[in-house]
Design a protein around this motif. Structure first.
Motif, mmCIF file in Angstrom:
data_model
loop_
_atom_site.group_PDB
_atom_site.id
_atom_site.type_symbol
_atom_site.label_atom_id
_atom_site.label_comp_id
_atom_site.label_asym_id
_atom_site.label_seq_id
_atom_site.Cartn_x
_atom_site.Cartn_y
_atom_site.Cartn_z
ATOM 1 N N ARG A 65 0.817 -1.202 0.000
ATOM 2 C CA ARG A 65 0.000 0.000 0.000
ATOM 3 C C ARG A 65 0.857 1.260 0.000
ATOM 4 N NH1 ARG A 65 -4.808 -1.034 4.351
ATOM 5 N NH2 ARG A 65 -6.185 -2.129 2.912
ATOM 6 N N TYR A 67 2.254 4.594 1.225
ATOM 7 C CA TYR A 67 2.459 5.203 2.538
ATOM 8 C C TYR A 67 1.716 6.530 2.641
ATOM 9 C CZ TYR A 67 4.737 7.101 6.642
ATOM 10 O OH TYR A 67 4.977 7.644 7.877
ATOM 11 N N LYS A 70 -2.039 6.235 3.790
ATOM 12 C CA LYS A 70 -2.314 5.412 4.963
ATOM 13 C C LYS A 70 -3.348 6.055 5.887
ATOM 14 C CE LYS A 70 1.551 6.965 7.855
ATOM 15 N NZ LYS A 70 0.918 8.190 8.152
ATOM 16 N N ASP A 71 -3.264 7.370 6.083
ATOM 17 C CA ASP A 71 -4.227 8.052 6.952
ATOM 18 C C ASP A 71 -5.612 8.083 6.335
ATOM 19 O OD1 ASP A 71 -2.245 8.512 8.846
ATOM 20 O OD2 ASP A 71 -1.647 10.396 7.878
ATOM 21 N N LYS A 74 -7.214 4.638 6.847
ATOM 22 C CA LYS A 74 -7.651 4.451 8.227
ATOM 23 C C LYS A 74 -8.993 5.142 8.483
ATOM 24 C CE LYS A 74 -3.276 3.939 10.637
ATOM 25 N NZ LYS A 74 -2.372 4.574 11.607
#
Length: 77
Positions: A65, A67, A70-71, A74
């Motif tokens: 995935r 980087y 990533k947020d 989430k």
């Protein structure tokens, strides 16, 4: 999917050629080397650039995935 003009491709080639075997150069890309012909104006120039970049190089392939997102992933879950 042509992204570079003939002038762009020649300038990139000149830069890589000037640094070839003289200076270290770090490049990052999400485009496979086999697809570089479609990025540069001329397949011959693309191959000449790749020839100089890959000679004496270490290629590090990162899978997984992104980087950077990533947020976002989430918060979406």
């Amino acid at each position: 999917m042509l992204l570079c003009t003939k002038l762009d491709a020649n300038i990139i080639f000149q830069l890589i050629d000037m640094r070839y075997e003289r200076k270290s150069t770090i490049l990052t890309t999400n485009i496979n080397f086999s697809d570089w012909d479609s990025i540069f104006y001329d397949a011959i120039v693309a191959n000449a650039i790749l020839d100089r970049i890959l000679h004496h190089s270490k290629v590090i392939t990162i899978n997984g995935r992104s980087y950077r997102i990533k947020d976002y992933v989430k918060s979406s879950e």
